[in-house]
Design a protein around this motif. Structure first.
Motif, PDB file in Angstrom:
ATOM      1  N   LEU A   1     -21.152 -57.877  14.314  1.00  0.00           N
ATOM      2  CA  LEU A   1     -21.974 -57.581  13.141  1.00  0.00           C
ATOM      3  C   LEU A   1     -21.816 -58.633  12.044  1.00  0.00           C
ATOM      4  O   LEU A   1     -22.217 -58.409  10.904  1.00  0.00           O
ATOM      5  CB  LEU A   1     -21.639 -56.188  12.608  1.00  0.00           C
ATOM      6  N   SER A   5     -23.256 -48.751  13.551  1.00  0.00           N
ATOM      7  CA  SER A   5     -23.841 -50.018  14.016  1.00  0.00           C
ATOM      8  C   SER A   5     -23.355 -50.449  15.408  1.00  0.00           C
ATOM      9  O   SER A   5     -24.140 -51.046  16.157  1.00  0.00           O
ATOM     10  CB  SER A   5     -23.546 -51.141  13.027  1.00  0.00           C
ATOM     11  N   GLN A  61     -25.687 -49.666  18.040  1.00  0.00           N
ATOM     12  CA  GLN A  61     -26.880 -50.511  18.121  1.00  0.00           C
ATOM     13  C   GLN A  61     -26.561 -51.848  18.792  1.00  0.00           C
ATOM     14  O   GLN A  61     -27.377 -52.389  19.530  1.00  0.00           O
ATOM     15  CB  GLN A  61     -27.451 -50.734  16.716  1.00  0.00           C
ATOM     16  N   ILE A  62     -25.340 -52.366  18.529  1.00  0.00           N
ATOM     17  CA  ILE A  62     -24.912 -53.586  19.228  1.00  0.00           C
ATOM     18  C   ILE A  62     -24.900 -53.328  20.737  1.00  0.00           C
ATOM     19  O   ILE A  62     -25.434 -54.117  21.527  1.00  0.00           O
ATOM     20  CB  ILE A  62     -23.500 -54.018  18.741  1.00  0.00           C
ATOM     21  N   MET A  95     -28.429 -53.264  22.018  1.00  0.00           N
ATOM     22  CA  MET A  95     -29.045 -54.603  22.138  1.00  0.00           C
ATOM     23  C   MET A  95     -28.480 -55.371  23.331  1.00  0.00           C
ATOM     24  O   MET A  95     -29.193 -56.131  23.969  1.00  0.00           O
ATOM     25  CB  MET A  95     -28.816 -55.402  20.852  1.00  0.00           C
ATOM     26  N   GLN A 142     -23.235 -40.655   9.734  1.00  0.00           N
ATOM     27  CA  GLN A 142     -24.240 -41.665   9.402  1.00  0.00           C
ATOM     28  C   GLN A 142     -25.362 -41.610  10.405  1.00  0.00           C
ATOM     29  O   GLN A 142     -25.161 -41.197  11.549  1.00  0.00           O
ATOM     30  CB  GLN A 142     -23.615 -43.051   9.542  1.00  0.00           C
ATOM     31  N   GLU A 167     -28.116 -44.607  11.675  1.00  0.00           N
ATOM     32  CA  GLU A 167     -28.666 -45.951  11.507  1.00  0.00           C
ATOM     33  C   GLU A 167     -29.884 -46.089  12.402  1.00  0.00           C
ATOM     34  O   GLU A 167     -29.993 -45.427  13.437  1.00  0.00           O
ATOM     35  CB  GLU A 167     -27.628 -47.012  11.884  1.00  0.00           C
ATOM     36  N   PHE A 203     -25.382 -57.176   2.808  1.00  0.00           N
ATOM     37  CA  PHE A 203     -24.573 -56.689   3.928  1.00  0.00           C
ATOM     38  C   PHE A 203     -24.342 -57.880   4.846  1.00  0.00           C
ATOM     39  O   PHE A 203     -25.226 -58.748   4.956  1.00  0.00           O
ATOM     40  CB  PHE A 203     -25.299 -55.584   4.711  1.00  0.00           C
ATOM     41  N   PHE A 239     -24.509 -57.990   7.933  1.00  0.00           N
ATOM     42  CA  PHE A 239     -25.310 -57.922   9.168  1.00  0.00           C
ATOM     43  C   PHE A 239     -26.813 -57.983   8.957  1.00  0.00           C
ATOM     44  O   PHE A 239     -27.572 -57.924   9.911  1.00  0.00           O
ATOM     45  CB  PHE A 239     -24.935 -56.652   9.957  1.00  0.00           C
ATOM     46  N   THR A 240     -27.243 -58.079   7.681  1.00  0.00           N
ATOM     47  CA  THR A 240     -28.686 -58.210   7.424  1.00  0.00           C
ATOM     48  C   THR A 240     -28.940 -59.329   6.420  1.00  0.00           C
ATOM     49  O   THR A 240     -28.106 -59.619   5.565  1.00  0.00           O
ATOM     50  CB  THR A 240     -29.287 -56.889   6.863  1.00  0.00           C
ATOM     51  N   GLY A 281     -29.310 -48.130   2.751  1.00  0.00           N
ATOM     52  CA  GLY A 281     -29.291 -49.585   2.731  1.00  0.00           C
ATOM     53  C   GLY A 281     -30.034 -50.102   3.952  1.00  0.00           C
ATOM     54  O   GLY A 281     -30.102 -49.423   4.982  1.00  0.00           O
ATOM     55  N   CYS A 282     -30.600 -51.300   3.839  1.00  0.00           N
ATOM     56  CA  CYS A 282     -31.405 -51.796   4.960  1.00  0.00           C
ATOM     57  C   CYS A 282     -31.566 -53.320   4.866  1.00  0.00           C
ATOM     58  O   CYS A 282     -31.073 -53.951   3.921  1.00  0.00           O
ATOM     59  CB  CYS A 282     -32.780 -51.148   4.962  1.00  0.00           C
ATOM     60  N   ALA A 284     -33.057 -53.173  10.299  1.00  0.00           N
ATOM     61  CA  ALA A 284     -32.128 -52.056  10.501  1.00  0.00           C
ATOM     62  C   ALA A 284     -31.886 -51.374   9.167  1.00  0.00           C
ATOM     63  O   ALA A 284     -32.137 -51.955   8.107  1.00  0.00           O
ATOM     64  CB  ALA A 284     -30.809 -52.557  11.078  1.00  0.00           C
ATOM     65  N   TRP A 285     -31.424 -50.133   9.246  1.00  0.00           N
ATOM     66  CA  TRP A 285     -31.064 -49.413   8.029  1.00  0.00           C
ATOM     67  C   TRP A 285     -29.971 -48.405   8.359  1.00  0.00           C
ATOM     68  O   TRP A 285     -29.733 -48.096   9.522  1.00  0.00           O
ATOM     69  CB  TRP A 285     -32.273 -48.691   7.421  1.00  0.00           C
ATOM     70  N   GLY A 286     -29.305 -47.947   7.301  1.00  0.00           N
ATOM     71  CA  GLY A 286     -28.255 -46.955   7.512  1.00  0.00           C
ATOM     72  C   GLY A 286     -28.172 -46.016   6.331  1.00  0.00           C
ATOM     73  O   GLY A 286     -28.399 -46.422   5.195  1.00  0.00           O
ATOM     74  N   MET A 287     -27.878 -44.747   6.625  1.00  0.00           N
ATOM     75  CA  MET A 287     -27.687 -43.803   5.516  1.00  0.00           C
ATOM     76  C   MET A 287     -26.690 -42.713   5.888  1.00  0.00           C
ATOM     77  O   MET A 287     -26.406 -42.481   7.063  1.00  0.00           O
ATOM     78  CB  MET A 287     -29.013 -43.193   5.075  1.00  0.00           C
TER      79      MET A 287
HETATM   80  C1  2NL Z   1     -25.630 -48.271   4.246  1.00  0.00           C
HETATM   81  C2  2NL Z   1     -26.189 -49.487   4.816  1.00  0.00           C
HETATM   82  C3  2NL Z   1     -26.963 -50.475   6.807  1.00  0.00           C
HETATM   83  C4  2NL Z   1     -27.490 -51.552   8.852  1.00  0.00           C
HETATM   84  C5  2NL Z   1     -26.857 -50.525   8.171  1.00  0.00           C
HETATM   85  C6  2NL Z   1     -27.445 -52.702  11.018  1.00  0.00           C
HETATM   86  C7  2NL Z   1     -27.116 -52.571  12.350  1.00  0.00           C
HETATM   87  C8  2NL Z   1     -27.249 -53.655  13.156  1.00  0.00           C
HETATM   88  C9  2NL Z   1     -27.718 -54.826  12.690  1.00  0.00           C
HETATM   89  C10 2NL Z   1     -28.030 -54.901  11.357  1.00  0.00           C
HETATM   90 CL1  2NL Z   1     -26.830 -53.538  14.790  1.00  0.00          CL
HETATM   91  N1  2NL Z   1     -27.894 -53.844  10.553  1.00  0.00           N
HETATM   92  N2  2NL Z   1     -27.318 -51.609  10.223  1.00  0.00           N
HETATM   93  C11 2NL Z   1     -28.264 -52.468   8.158  1.00  0.00           C
HETATM   94  C12 2NL Z   1     -28.365 -52.372   6.790  1.00  0.00           C
HETATM   95  C13 2NL Z   1     -27.714 -51.380   6.098  1.00  0.00           C
HETATM   96  O1  2NL Z   1     -26.300 -49.428   6.185  1.00  0.00           O
HETATM   97  O2  2NL Z   1     -25.557 -48.168   3.061  1.00  0.00           O
HETATM   98  N3  2NL Z   1     -25.259 -47.318   5.049  1.00  0.00           N
HETATM   99  C14 2NL Z   1     -24.718 -46.066   4.597  1.00  0.00           C
END
Ligand code: 2NL
Length: 360
Positions: A145, A178, A181-182, A185, A215, A217, A256, A258-259, A289-290, A312-315
């Protein structure tokens, strides 16, 4: 009147006089039982001369058959009478409260309910659901990541590490979903549209943080998906999840590993009267976040970032559950107090449906 006729009329009267099944059974035993009056008569046939037997046999057997038939008829009549009497006397009291069985007493935990809702909404948009292990390797949780070597999340005070194994590898309790998701992929060819709900862990504990939390994602990888698609998906999700016709959203630049670019997303809300409502008002609330998946992450998963791109996004599931269902404190989520669950939990048949609305 012959002896036989006398006996028959005595038995027949006794049958007619029997008021219930027990009395009738007593009559049957006294006539047809082993030592009953009719049975004793039948036994006398054996010591009769052939002529006598030819005469008496049909008479005694006929008596036995008529007595048996009369008892059976009386039995039927008594059974029917008993049923009629029960039907007349028993009434169902529809005002009595329904007794709850175990299947209706149980409650669905709000986290499970919200996971079901999320799943229904994203499945409807064509996403599949992926799950993975809670115990991860450093590679899936951090390296793939794009976390640099000295990143704070890789420190003991932020993350739960296991003792190094025989090969010197330190496993971790995943700090986000995450890694799933890795794994996706690495295992599947794009186009990829997947959401990953699950438990995550961080060394954190106060009124709004628990060491274990949840979470979800989302990840989209193909050749041309862009930020416009991401914004549409997140807006559709927020409208469906919070059950509002429209909601303004604000994308603030963020970071982040990873993004790139990355954003934090706020949704429009009103906080009037101590109550939070979405899709109205002038206030903002951060919910996720995303960003566009970093080219290094795409490369780490064996894909060419010049060919593939995505977002991608996560919450936090616990957080959006609290927001949607008005729960003030995070800690009771994990205290297993049935009184709390009775209040905030969902009935087993409160299934989320897109046709009827999630809350109907
Ligand atoms: C947050 C933010 C995020 C991701 C999670 C992600 C996963 C892969 C690649 C790239 Cl495999 N990104 N996930 C991306 C942006 C934000 O989470 O505040 N989470 C509670």
């Amino acid at each position: 009147m012959s002896d036989l006729q006398g006996l028959e009329s005595t038995i027949t009267s006794a049958i007619a006089a029997a008021e219930d099944e027990a009395a009738l059974e007593a009559v049957r035993v006294s006539a047809l039982g082993k030592k009953g009056s009719v049975s004793e008569l039948l036994k006398t046939l054996g010591s009769m001369s052939p002529d006598e037997r030819r005469e008496q046999g049909p008479l005694i057997n006929g008596l036995r058959d008529r007595v048996a038939a009369a008892i059976a008829a009386r039995k039927t009549a008594l059974t029917e009478a008993a049923l009629t009497a029960r039907l007349a006397s028993e009434r169902i009291d529809v005002t009595l409260p329904v007794q709850e069985g175990p299947e209706t007493r149980g409650r669905i935990h709000p986290i499970s309910q919200v996971m079901d809702e999320l799943t229904a909404i994203f499945a409807d948009m064509g996403f599949s659901i992926a799950e993975g292990p809670d115990i991860e390797t450093d590679f899936y949780n951090f390296t793939a990541l794009n976390f640099p070597e000295g990143h704070p999340a890789r420190e003991m005070h932020d993350t739960f590490f296991f003792a190094p194994d025989a090969a010197g590898e330190r496993k971790v309790l995943r700090t986000h979903t995450s890694p799933v998701q890795i794994r996706t992929m690495l295992a599947e060819k794009p186009p990829i549209r997947v959401i990953c709900p699950g438990r995550t862990y961080r060394c954190d504990s106060d009124q709004t943080h628990t060491p274990m939390f949840h979470q979800v994602e989302g990840l989209v990888i193909d050749k041309s998906s862009h930020l416009g698609h991401l914004k549409w998906i997140l807006e559709e999700f927020c409208k469906a999840f919070f059950e509002v016709e429209s909601v303004k959203m604000r994308f603030r630049p963020s970071f982040f590993p990873f993004t790139e670019p990355s954003a934090e997303v706020d949704i429009q809300c009103s906080r009037k009267g101590g109550e939070i409502r979405f899709g109205e008002g002038e206030d903002w609330l951060e919910i996720l976040g995303c960003g566009m998946v970093h080219p290094n992450v795409i490369r780490n998963c064996g894909l060419d970032p010049d060919e593939y791109q995505g977002f991608a996004w996560g919450m936090g599931i616990d957080r959006i559950a609290m927001l949607k269902y008005g729960m003030p404190d995070l800690r009771p989520f994990f205290e297993a107090d049935v009184r709390w669950l009775n209040h905030y939990g969902f009935r087993p048949l409160d299934l989320p449906t897109l046709a009827g609305g999630l809350s109907s």
